[in-house]
Write a protein that holds these residues in place. Structure first.
Motif, PDB file in Angstrom:
ATOM      1  N   ILE A 220      38.391  55.515  39.075  1.00 29.37           N
ATOM      2  CA  ILE A 220      38.727  55.091  40.441  1.00 29.37           C
ATOM      3  C   ILE A 220      37.519  55.191  41.364  1.00 29.37           C
ATOM      4  O   ILE A 220      37.281  54.316  42.207  1.00 29.37           O
ATOM      5  N   LYS A 221      36.720  56.245  41.188  1.00 31.56           N
ATOM      6  CA  LYS A 221      35.562  56.395  42.080  1.00 31.56           C
ATOM      7  C   LYS A 221      34.462  55.383  41.781  1.00 31.56           C
ATOM      8  O   LYS A 221      33.580  55.148  42.614  1.00 31.56           O
ATOM      9  N   TYR A 222      34.500  54.782  40.592  1.00 31.72           N
ATOM     10  CA  TYR A 222      33.496  53.772  40.239  1.00 31.72           C
ATOM     11  C   TYR A 222      34.004  52.343  40.481  1.00 31.72           C
ATOM     12  O   TYR A 222      33.238  51.474  40.905  1.00 31.72           O
ATOM     13  N   TYR A 223      35.278  52.098  40.188  1.00 30.20           N
ATOM     14  CA  TYR A 223      35.804  50.729  40.191  1.00 30.20           C
ATOM     15  C   TYR A 223      36.936  50.501  41.186  1.00 30.20           C
ATOM     16  O   TYR A 223      37.320  49.365  41.428  1.00 30.20           O
ATOM     17  N   GLY A 224      37.489  51.575  41.738  1.00 29.72           N
ATOM     18  CA  GLY A 224      38.679  51.441  42.558  1.00 29.72           C
ATOM     19  C   GLY A 224      39.927  51.560  41.696  1.00 29.72           C
ATOM     20  O   GLY A 224      39.865  51.685  40.475  1.00 29.72           O
ATOM     21  N   LYS A 225      41.070  51.493  42.339  1.00 34.21           N
ATOM     22  CA  LYS A 225      42.347  51.673  41.650  1.00 34.21           C
ATOM     23  C   LYS A 225      42.929  50.302  41.287  1.00 34.21           C
ATOM     24  O   LYS A 225      42.973  49.398  42.126  1.00 34.21           O
ATOM     25  N   PRO A 226      43.383  50.107  40.041  1.00 40.61           N
ATOM     26  CA  PRO A 226      44.040  48.839  39.699  1.00 40.61           C
ATOM     27  C   PRO A 226      45.308  48.666  40.521  1.00 40.61           C
ATOM     28  O   PRO A 226      46.025  49.638  40.791  1.00 40.61           O
ATOM     29  N   ALA A 227      45.590  47.433  40.934  1.00 40.53           N
ATOM     30  CA  ALA A 227      46.698  47.186  41.852  1.00 40.53           C
ATOM     31  C   ALA A 227      48.079  47.439  41.241  1.00 40.53           C
ATOM     32  O   ALA A 227      48.915  48.075  41.876  1.00 40.53           O
ATOM     33  N   PRO A 228      48.392  46.949  40.032  1.00 43.89           N
ATOM     34  CA  PRO A 228      49.744  47.167  39.503  1.00 43.89           C
ATOM     35  C   PRO A 228      49.985  48.638  39.152  1.00 43.89           C
ATOM     36  O   PRO A 228      49.174  49.267  38.477  1.00 43.89           O
ATOM     37  N   LYS A 229      51.094  49.164  39.623  1.00 39.67           N
ATOM     38  CA  LYS A 229      51.467  50.521  39.225  1.00 39.67           C
ATOM     39  C   LYS A 229      52.046  50.514  37.823  1.00 39.67           C
ATOM     40  O   LYS A 229      51.876  51.469  37.065  1.00 39.67           O
ATOM     41  N   TYR A 230      52.746  49.434  37.484  1.00 40.02           N
ATOM     42  CA  TYR A 230      53.355  49.307  36.159  1.00 40.02           C
ATOM     43  C   TYR A 230      52.913  48.005  35.507  1.00 40.02           C
ATOM     44  O   TYR A 230      52.754  46.985  36.196  1.00 40.02           O
ATOM     45  N   ILE A 231      52.742  48.046  34.213  1.00 42.50           N
ATOM     46  CA  ILE A 231      52.540  46.841  33.413  1.00 42.50           C
ATOM     47  C   ILE A 231      53.664  46.784  32.388  1.00 42.50           C
ATOM     48  O   ILE A 231      53.873  47.743  31.623  1.00 42.50           O
ATOM     49  N   VAL A 232      54.402  45.684  32.387  1.00 40.45           N
ATOM     50  CA  VAL A 232      55.452  45.474  31.388  1.00 40.45           C
ATOM     51  C   VAL A 232      54.982  44.350  30.473  1.00 40.45           C
ATOM     52  O   VAL A 232      54.850  43.199  30.909  1.00 40.45           O
ATOM     53  N   TYR A 233      54.694  44.705  29.223  1.00 37.08           N
ATOM     54  CA  TYR A 233      54.227  43.702  28.264  1.00 37.08           C
ATOM     55  C   TYR A 233      55.399  43.313  27.372  1.00 37.08           C
ATOM     56  O   TYR A 233      55.991  44.159  26.695  1.00 37.08           O
ATOM     57  N   LEU A 561      42.816  43.336  36.224  1.00 35.11           N
ATOM     58  CA  LEU A 561      43.675  44.351  36.835  1.00 35.11           C
ATOM     59  C   LEU A 561      43.033  44.964  38.073  1.00 35.11           C
ATOM     60  O   LEU A 561      43.727  45.391  38.996  1.00 35.11           O
ATOM     61  N   LEU A 562      41.709  45.010  38.095  1.00 30.32           N
ATOM     62  CA  LEU A 562      40.990  45.601  39.224  1.00 30.32           C
ATOM     63  C   LEU A 562      40.797  44.620  40.382  1.00 30.32           C
ATOM     64  O   LEU A 562      40.389  45.026  41.471  1.00 30.32           O
ATOM     65  N   HIS A 563      41.094  43.327  40.136  1.00 36.04           N
ATOM     66  CA  HIS A 563      40.844  42.311  41.172  1.00 36.04           C
ATOM     67  C   HIS A 563      42.107  41.669  41.743  1.00 36.04           C
ATOM     68  O   HIS A 563      42.091  41.227  42.901  1.00 36.04           O
ATOM     69  N   ILE A 564      43.179  41.571  40.940  1.00 35.51           N
ATOM     70  CA  ILE A 564      44.372  40.905  41.471  1.00 35.51           C
ATOM     71  C   ILE A 564      44.969  41.726  42.616  1.00 35.51           C
ATOM     72  O   ILE A 564      44.787  42.944  42.689  1.00 35.51           O
ATOM     73  N   LYS A 565      45.693  41.030  43.494  1.00 37.69           N
ATOM     74  CA  LYS A 565      46.256  41.674  44.676  1.00 37.69           C
ATOM     75  C   LYS A 565      47.746  41.341  44.792  1.00 37.69           C
ATOM     76  O   LYS A 565      48.164  40.229  44.472  1.00 37.69           O
ATOM     77  N   PRO A 566      48.540  42.299  45.257  1.00 39.67           N
ATOM     78  CA  PRO A 566      49.981  42.029  45.377  1.00 39.67           C
ATOM     79  C   PRO A 566      50.288  41.135  46.568  1.00 39.67           C
ATOM     80  O   PRO A 566      49.638  41.214  47.616  1.00 39.67           O
ATOM     81  N   VAL A 567      51.277  40.264  46.395  1.00 37.05           N
ATOM     82  CA  VAL A 567      51.759  39.452  47.506  1.00 37.05           C
ATOM     83  C   VAL A 567      52.608  40.305  48.438  1.00 37.05           C
ATOM     84  O   VAL A 567      52.707  40.043  49.631  1.00 37.05           O
ATOM     85  N   LYS A 568      53.213  41.352  47.875  1.00 38.43           N
ATOM     86  CA  LYS A 568      54.043  42.305  48.616  1.00 38.43           C
ATOM     87  C   LYS A 568      55.280  41.637  49.199  1.00 38.43           C
ATOM     88  O   LYS A 568      55.554  41.709  50.393  1.00 38.43           O
ATOM     89  N   THR A 569      56.063  41.027  48.327  1.00 38.40           N
ATOM     90  CA  THR A 569      57.365  40.501  48.713  1.00 38.40           C
ATOM     91  C   THR A 569      58.382  41.633  48.649  1.00 38.40           C
ATOM     92  O   THR A 569      58.135  42.656  48.012  1.00 38.40           O
ATOM     93  N   PRO A 570      59.549  41.460  49.273  1.00 41.76           N
ATOM     94  CA  PRO A 570      60.571  42.516  49.210  1.00 41.76           C
ATOM     95  C   PRO A 570      60.956  42.826  47.766  1.00 41.76           C
ATOM     96  O   PRO A 570      61.004  41.943  46.921  1.00 41.76           O
ATOM     97  N   SER A 571      61.248  44.075  47.487  1.00 48.68           N
ATOM     98  CA  SER A 571      61.580  44.503  46.136  1.00 48.68           C
ATOM     99  C   SER A 571      62.987  44.077  45.749  1.00 48.68           C
ATOM    100  O   SER A 571      63.935  44.340  46.486  1.00 48.68           O
ATOM    101  N   PRO A 572      63.151  43.397  44.595  1.00 54.12           N
ATOM    102  CA  PRO A 572      64.494  43.082  44.099  1.00 54.12           C
ATOM    103  C   PRO A 572      65.250  44.372  43.771  1.00 54.12           C
ATOM    104  O   PRO A 572      64.677  45.455  43.698  1.00 54.12           O
ATOM    105  N   THR A 573      66.542  44.244  43.542  1.00 53.51           N
ATOM    106  CA  THR A 573      67.366  45.438  43.344  1.00 53.51           C
ATOM    107  C   THR A 573      68.102  45.422  42.015  1.00 53.51           C
ATOM    108  O   THR A 573      69.161  46.022  41.877  1.00 53.51           O
TER     109      THR A 573
END
Length: 629
Positions: A220-233, A561-573
């Motif tokens: 993180i101190k070298y590259y920053g934090k990847p945006a996705p908290k979860y990856i579902v493959y 993963l280090l470059h993509i950014k979230p659109v931040k739409t409302p969370s589905p339920t």
């Protein structure tokens, strides 16, 4: 066309819902916030049940790269080997390569990652001969720890090209964990894999695995934090289903061959590498392998006649909707700088070929292959019937169409060729044992940090005889002592100008002998949805190669993963249902819809090949998606 496309997507949507119903017996629900979750597909073909980085051929994609990390990563767009766990690496003399590690490296359990772990990783492959990188000890003499951050690799005979490859493909493992594992080849490592990477294993089930971000990642101190908290493959049944999931927003990052990309791209805001045809970068070369140990395919002039008779442009158009491009006569991926710098234009000018049926006919006539009985097909000069077959796996629809095009092309010059579509296991047995006439394959022809790996796979010098299994390439058993000599010289040569000279000699031999015929550059299939994530790489913003297949995370996937950014739409339920086989390391409070359940059969070496649709209805979809010609 729009009405047809809408109908198709509607059918696939219904099928995806039916497929999801198959998982209602799962025992545990996981709730994930959609705006923090990245859904990925294209590199998982079976239940994710192996996270062992020491046996890379069996490990789930992302095991190396996301969970376990390498000393370096490789950027094929720039031909640059970049430090990762390492801070630097250099040859301090002809036989010694020194690696300096970054400061502050840690394992996911909080313990420090030091030079002792690096030494242990390599020594471990000496103690256990069945690991992916164990053969390195045929030319590596000793790994010596200088201090906590410095390691010297001392070679008995430096293999400079191979070493460059292994620097970004050997995952460093923690000594305090693996010293207690005595049978690593058969160790699945599913319970709680501890690496040093930006993601940790969270949950798995039969259809997918979930990774959770390591918020204590050293990088993180070298590259920053990847945006996705979860990856579902996820596993996906077919390329058509992947298309449906993509346009619905159930799949964010696709590395499948997607039918109908020209029609859905703009309508649904789908990102591809190029805005227009061919839409995708090439990533490996699909070759027509010829059995050079059997008549008449053992004759270089007969092989040249085949090359003149085959139309790669028609293959690209019919098999892949022009989402791929015809290959250069050498087969080299010259759009990448690592191949471009060794490319021999003069050899291509002198010994290359292009589609020319008239020339093919002339060569065949000169060789004495003529239609003696008047049935429209040529016979051997002694009158025996000339019949050949071409094999690809059943269900790999783009390759099946390629085989049909080649069969039709060759019939136009009087050569009877019957396509064969065995199941994958039979196809694999046939190519590894040399039990075929002609077969399409690309398993080891991808981009590497060194062209030596590409040539060594294509022309592997120590290939087994016909009938005995050989897994290292050169499926047609081509033999040439000069090729073997050149491959060795390139590997041990440090002078770049001499290497290029040797590479030029290899290309000249290949073009003269033409043991195999380059067809097309198979695509680096990449389609991304912008519904939840933005700033995807493309030709105008080429910060990384966006592939998630095995071995490609450390060739660009990590940077995405280090470059993509979230659109931040409302969370589905809605809830995500999974059968857990890994311990949960955290809990979450929001919910998300699960992507449609699916699976695919694909090329395990390169990824992205069409897989068979399990559902019969899916079989008609490519026909509906095709434009009228």
């Amino acid at each position: 066309m729009k009405k047809i496309l809408a109908t198709v997507l509607g059918i696939v949507f219904v099928l995806s819902i039916l497929g999801q119903a198959n998982l209602t017996s799962a025992k545990e629900q996981v709730q994930l916030p959609r705006e923090e979750t990245l859904y990925v597909g294209g590199g998982l073909w079976s239940q994710p049940n192996n996270f062992n980085p020491t046996v890379s051929w069996a490990a789930v994609t992302g095991t190396i790269g996301l969970i376990y990390e390498t000393l370096f990563v490789y950027d094929p767009l720039k031909d640059k080997l970049e430090p990762w766990l390492a801070e630097s690496g250099k040859w301090i003399n002809n036989n010694t390569y020194q690696v300096k590690l970054r400061e502050g490296l840690t394992w996911q359990d909080g313990k420090p990652l030091t030079a002792e772990d690096v030494k242990f990783t390599f020594d471990y492959a000496k103690e256990h001969s069945g690991l992916s990188y164990s053969p390195i000890w045929g030319w590596l003499k000793e790994v010596k720890v200088i201090d906590d951050r410095t390691v010297d690799f001392i070679f008995s005979e430096p293999h400079y090209e191979e070493w460059r490859y292994w620097l970004y493909n050997i995952a460093i493992i923690p000594e305090h964990v693996w010293k207690n594992i005595n049978d690593p080849v058969n160790y699945a490592n599913t319970k709680n894999p501890i690496g040093s990477g930006m993601y940790k294993l969270y949950k798995t089930d039969q259809m997918r695995f979930i990774l959770i971000r390591n918020d204590n990642w050293w990088g993180i101190k070298y590259y920053g934090k990847p945006a996705p908290k979860y990856i579902v493959y996820v596993i996906v049944y077919s390329n058509n289903l992947a298309l449906s999931m993509l346009v619905k927003g159930d799949l964010d990052w696709s590395n499948f061959f997607i039918p109908g990309v020209p029609d859905v791209k703009n309508r649904y805001g789908i990102v591809t590498w190029f805005k227009d045809k061919p839409y995708h970068l090439g990533i490996n070369t699909a070759f027509l392998f010829l059995n050079t140990q059997e008549k008449p395919l053992n004759n270089p002039e007969f092989r040249r006649a085949l090359a003149y008779a085959i139309n790669p442009k028609e293959i690209a158009q019919r098999a892949s909707q022009n989402q791929v491009t015809p290959a250069d006569p050498t087969g080299l991926l010259i759009q990448y700088p690592v191949f471009k710098k060794i490319y021999d234009k003069n050899a291509v000018k002198m010994y290359g070929f292009s589609y020319n049926p008239e020339k093919a006919n002339q060569i065949l006539d000169k060789l004495g292959f003529k239609d003696i009985n008047g049935d429209g097909y040529r016979e051997f000069p002694d009158g025996k019937p000339l019949k050949l077959t071409i094999e690809v796996p059943y269900g790999w629809t783009d390759w099946m169409e390629m085989a049909r095009v080649i069969s039709e092309n060759l019939q136009l010059v009087g050569i009877r060729v019957d396509p064969k579509f065995p199941d994958y296991s039979k196809y694999y047995e046939d190519i590894t044992k040399g039990s075929f006439d002609m077969a399409i394959n690309n398993f080891g022809s991808q981009v590497y940090a060194t062209p030596w790996e590409w040539f060594n796979w294509l022309l592997y010098p120590d290939v087994a005889p016909i009938g005995k299994a050989s897994y290292s390439g050169n499926w047609g058993r081509y033999k040439n002592e000069k090729v073997s000599e050149l491959l060795h010289l390139i590997n041990i040569e440090k002078d770049e100008s001499k290497k290029i000279q040797y590479y030029h000699e290899l290309q000249e031999i290949f073009l003269k002998d033409l043991p195999y015929i380059p067809l097309i550059y198979n695509g680096a299939w990449f389609e991304a949805s912008t519904q939840y994530w933005t700033n995807w790489p493309d030709a105008n913003n080429p910060y990384a190669l966006p592939l998630t297949w095995q071995n490609y995370w450390q060739m660009g996937g990590l940077k995405v993963l280090l470059h993509i950014k979230p659109v931040k739409t409302p969370s589905p339920t809605e809830t995500f249902t999974t059968q857990s086989t890994a311990p949960s390391s955290t809990s979450s409070t929001s919910t998300t819809p699960a992507p449609s359940s699916s699976s695919t059969t694909s090329n395990k070496k390169s990824g992205g090949i069409c897989g068979p649709g399990v559902l019969v209805a899916l079989a008609i979809l490519p026909l509906l998606l095709k434009r009228r010609r």
